[in-house]
Design a protein around this motif. Structure first.
Motif, PDB file in Angstrom:
ATOM      1  N   PRO A 227       0.829  -1.206   0.000  1.00 15.95           N
ATOM      2  CA  PRO A 227       0.000   0.000   0.000  1.00 15.95           C
ATOM      3  C   PRO A 227       0.863   1.255   0.000  1.00 15.95           C
ATOM      4  CG  PRO A 227      -0.078  -1.097   2.136  1.00 15.95           C
ATOM      5  CD  PRO A 227       0.654  -2.006   1.215  1.00 15.95           C
ATOM      6  N   LEU A 228       0.468   2.253  -0.799  1.00 14.92           N
ATOM      7  CA  LEU A 228       1.306   3.439  -1.013  1.00 14.92           C
ATOM      8  C   LEU A 228       0.674   4.716  -0.486  1.00 14.92           C
ATOM      9  CD1 LEU A 228       2.629   3.061  -4.676  1.00 14.92           C
ATOM     10  CD2 LEU A 228       3.867   2.598  -2.549  1.00 14.92           C
ATOM     11  N   GLN A 229       1.542   5.620  -0.049  1.00 19.26           N
ATOM     12  CA  GLN A 229       1.231   7.024   0.162  1.00 19.26           C
ATOM     13  C   GLN A 229       2.182   7.787  -0.754  1.00 19.26           C
ATOM     14  OE1 GLN A 229      -0.891   8.797   2.786  1.00 19.26           O
ATOM     15  NE2 GLN A 229      -1.950   6.884   2.313  1.00 19.26           N
ATOM     16  N   ILE A 230       1.640   8.600  -1.657  1.00 22.79           N
ATOM     17  CA  ILE A 230       2.448   9.220  -2.708  1.00 22.79           C
ATOM     18  C   ILE A 230       2.464  10.736  -2.531  1.00 22.79           C
ATOM     19  CG2 ILE A 230       2.734   9.516  -5.193  1.00 22.79           C
ATOM     20  CD1 ILE A 230       1.229   6.875  -5.568  1.00 22.79           C
ATOM     21  N   ALA A 231       3.666  11.292  -2.508  1.00 22.67           N
ATOM     22  CA  ALA A 231       3.826  12.748  -2.395  1.00 22.67           C
ATOM     23  C   ALA A 231       3.144  13.430  -3.569  1.00 22.67           C
ATOM     24  CB  ALA A 231       5.301  13.119  -2.349  1.00 22.67           C
ATOM     25  N   GLY A 232       2.418  14.497  -3.281  1.00 24.97           N
ATOM     26  CA  GLY A 232       1.716  15.222  -4.326  1.00 24.97           C
ATOM     27  C   GLY A 232       0.371  14.644  -4.679  1.00 24.97           C
ATOM     28  N   GLN A 233       0.056  13.471  -4.120  1.00 29.42           N
ATOM     29  CA  GLN A 233      -1.248  12.855  -4.315  1.00 29.42           C
ATOM     30  C   GLN A 233      -1.952  12.607  -2.981  1.00 29.42           C
ATOM     31  OE1 GLN A 233      -1.266   9.419  -6.939  1.00 29.42           O
ATOM     32  NE2 GLN A 233       0.436  10.237  -8.159  1.00 29.42           N
ATOM     33  N   ASP A 234      -1.218  11.989  -2.057  1.00 26.96           N
ATOM     34  CA  ASP A 234      -1.795  11.649  -0.746  1.00 26.96           C
ATOM     35  C   ASP A 234      -1.336  12.582   0.364  1.00 26.96           C
ATOM     36  OD1 ASP A 234      -3.182   9.165  -1.617  1.00 26.96           O
ATOM     37  OD2 ASP A 234      -1.129   8.522  -2.029  1.00 26.96           O
ATOM     38  N   PHE A 235      -0.250  13.271   0.156  1.00 25.29           N
ATOM     39  CA  PHE A 235       0.208  14.273   1.119  1.00 25.29           C
ATOM     40  C   PHE A 235       0.919  15.385   0.375  1.00 25.29           C
ATOM     41  CE2 PHE A 235       3.640  11.180   0.848  1.00 25.29           C
ATOM     42  CZ  PHE A 235       4.793  11.938   0.848  1.00 25.29           C
ATOM     43  N   PHE A 236       0.938  16.574   1.007  1.00 27.20           N
ATOM     44  CA  PHE A 236       1.431  17.780   0.344  1.00 27.20           C
ATOM     45  C   PHE A 236       2.224  18.611   1.351  1.00 27.20           C
ATOM     46  CE2 PHE A 236      -2.613  16.380  -1.279  1.00 27.20           C
ATOM     47  CZ  PHE A 236      -2.450  16.365  -2.663  1.00 27.20           C
ATOM     48  N   ILE A 237       3.084  19.465   0.825  1.00 30.37           N
ATOM     49  CA  ILE A 237       3.867  20.359   1.675  1.00 30.37           C
ATOM     50  C   ILE A 237       3.960  21.719   0.978  1.00 30.37           C
ATOM     51  CG2 ILE A 237       6.180  19.897   0.734  1.00 30.37           C
ATOM     52  CD1 ILE A 237       5.454  19.873   4.470  1.00 30.37           C
ATOM     53  N   ARG A 238       3.886  22.788   1.757  1.00 33.92           N
ATOM     54  CA  ARG A 238       4.059  24.120   1.182  1.00 33.92           C
ATOM     55  C   ARG A 238       4.510  25.083   2.274  1.00 33.92           C
ATOM     56  NH1 ARG A 238      -1.541  23.380   1.660  1.00 33.92           N
ATOM     57  NH2 ARG A 238      -2.629  24.987   2.868  1.00 33.92           N
ATOM     58  N   GLU A 239       5.130  26.166   1.844  1.00 33.93           N
ATOM     59  CA  GLU A 239       5.560  27.197   2.782  1.00 33.93           C
ATOM     60  C   GLU A 239       4.575  28.354   2.724  1.00 33.93           C
ATOM     61  OE1 GLU A 239       9.353  30.191   3.629  1.00 33.93           O
ATOM     62  OE2 GLU A 239       9.562  28.538   2.191  1.00 33.93           O
TER      63      GLU A 239
END
Length: 447
Positions: A227-239
């Motif tokens: 099972p995957l968690q994918i950056a930009g799809q399932d989680f995000f980061i911003r300043e």
């Protein structure tokens, strides 16, 4: 950087490490069979470890592990850590967890584990990394901890660390070109090797990936049932407004900017947080805040503010040290320097040395139009390095004025002999081996 801790050292572990270098004719020979044989003879210490978080990728592995360690320790957890290569002393590779923060393995414990592995191996062919990984597993199995953060040495599929059958979670940081002589000549080929750590039913996080790498990683995860968690799809980061905002299906978390410099560290922090939320779903925001604010990882945009080398530079010079050694690493490093230039302009001087196997031209190209000049220096150690003259010629060919210097010390003296309207910003980068040598010469090795 040498495999041994320092010039003139005669600790017991140094002598054993030197002998272990001779057990296999190749420094790198990717395989699992030799290590599996040794681990069986040792009583399978890899089966008696705390929950393992296995980390692969091209760039950002060490920083991601540093974030996870700091956050877990802020939450009161004890954390073993296995990373490579070291910068100054081999002992940096093995951190033993304990309440209140871990410690680098001491010489007595390291020598005992190495001696045991050497005795049980009985002279059979095995690479240096394989037998020292076995020693690390012996140490980790004998010392209780809540987690083991385990970094892949090279690739993933047949890396020595991939003898772990059932990790608690996996993290694959951004995949890009590096070590094509071992891992493949294209990003998809390299991604297939990294994807080899994915296991059936083991949750995994994919950091921010190039599309061609992501396609391969997702396909392998589907194939094995990870099972995957994918950056930009399932989680995000911003300043936002000088803060770091992390977001996933559970909502937003407002966090301080990481202590580690550079925008690329925001993405590394995001992957670390996503991974920890798989294994510690109740992890509180205070541990995340404290962890990001206290994370330390030497030679990753590390500011050198004092030391033997700093004293040789022009007064007021900013000196930064980084281990970036491939095209993608150079790109994010150049972006970090450009961000710093925008906030506080200074002439940028790149002091660099590279290994012969690296695409030095691609690394230097990232600094065209940003670095005022390149000072090329040698990289000492057991790996084949380009001469300063070769590096300087490549830099000039890329349109960046360059001078060959005999050493890092002579490069800094060269700068001091000139007049500066504004003290320069010096970036020393190009190889982790060079970074380790700089920390040793500066008198500021990792603690």
């Amino acid at each position: 950087m040498s495999l041994l801790p320092s010039e003139g050292a005669n600790e017991q572990s140094d002598l054993i490490l030197e002998r272990l270098l001779d057990l296999h004719p190749k420094k790198i020979d990717l395989s699992l069979g030799r290590l599996e044989r040794l681990l069986r003879a040792l009583g399978a210490p890899q089966e008696h470890l705390p929950p393992v978080i296995h980390v692969a990728g091209t760039n950002g592995k060490g920083s991601s592990i540093a974030f996870m360690r700091a956050i877990l320790e802020a939450a009161g957890k004890s954390v073993h850590v296995y990373t490579s290569p070291h910068l100054v002393r081999f002992h940096e590779r093995i951190r033993l967890g304990q309440k209140g923060g871990g410690r680098l393995v001491d010489d007595a414990d390291l020598a005992a584990a190495l001696s045991l592995c050497e005795k049980v191996n009985a002279g059979a062919p095995i690479t240096f990394f394989e037998i020292t990984t076995a020693a690390a597993f012996v140490l980790f199995s004998r010392n209780p901890a809540d987690y083991l953060l385990l970094e892949v040495g090279l690739g993933g599929r047949v890396d020595a660390t991939n003898v772990i059958d059932r990790p608690a979670a996996c993290l694959i940081t951004p995949v890009s070109m590096d070590h094509p002589e071992f891992l493949g000549a294209t990003v998809p080929e390299i991604a297939r090797e990294k994807a080899g750590i994915l296991k059936h039913g083991v949750p995994a996080v994919l950091g921010f990936q190039q599309p061609e790498a992501l396609k391969v990683l997702e396909a392998r995860a589907t194939e094995v049932g990870a099972p995957l968690q994918i950056a930009g799809q399932d989680f995000f980061i911003r300043e936002e407004h000088g803060r770091l905002i992390y977001e996933d299906e559970r909502g937003l978390i407002d966090l301080p900017l990481p202590r580690l410099a550079g925008r690329h560290q925001h993405q590394n922090a995001a992957g670390a947080i996503a991974t920890l939320r798989l294994v510690e779903p109740d992890l509180g925001p205070s541990a995340l805040e404290t962890g990001l604010a206290t994370t330390d990882w030497p030679a990753r945009l590390q500011r050198l503010s004092k030391g033997n080398l700093v004293a040789l530079a022009p007064a007021g010079t900013e000196i930064w040290l980084d281990g970036a050694h491939n095209e993608d690493g150079a790109r994010v490093l150049a972006q970090a320097m450009a961000d710093r230039e925008e906030k506080a302009p200074r002439p940028l001087v790149l002091v660099t040395g590279t290994l012969a196997a690296k695409d030095t031209g691609a690394v230097l190209r990232a600094f065209k139009g940003l670095a005022q000049e390149v000072l090329a220096v040698p990289v000492h150690g057991e790996h084949a390095a380009r001469t300063p003259a070769d590096v300087a010629a490549l830099a000039n060919a890329e349109g960046v004025p360059a001078v060959a210097c005999e050493s890092v010390e002579s490069a800094l003296r060269f700068l001091t002999a000139r007049k500066w309207a504004l003290p320069p910003r010096v970036l020393i980068a190009g190889s982790l081996y060079l970074a380790g040598e700089v920390l040793r010469l500066n008198g500021t090795p990792p603690q």
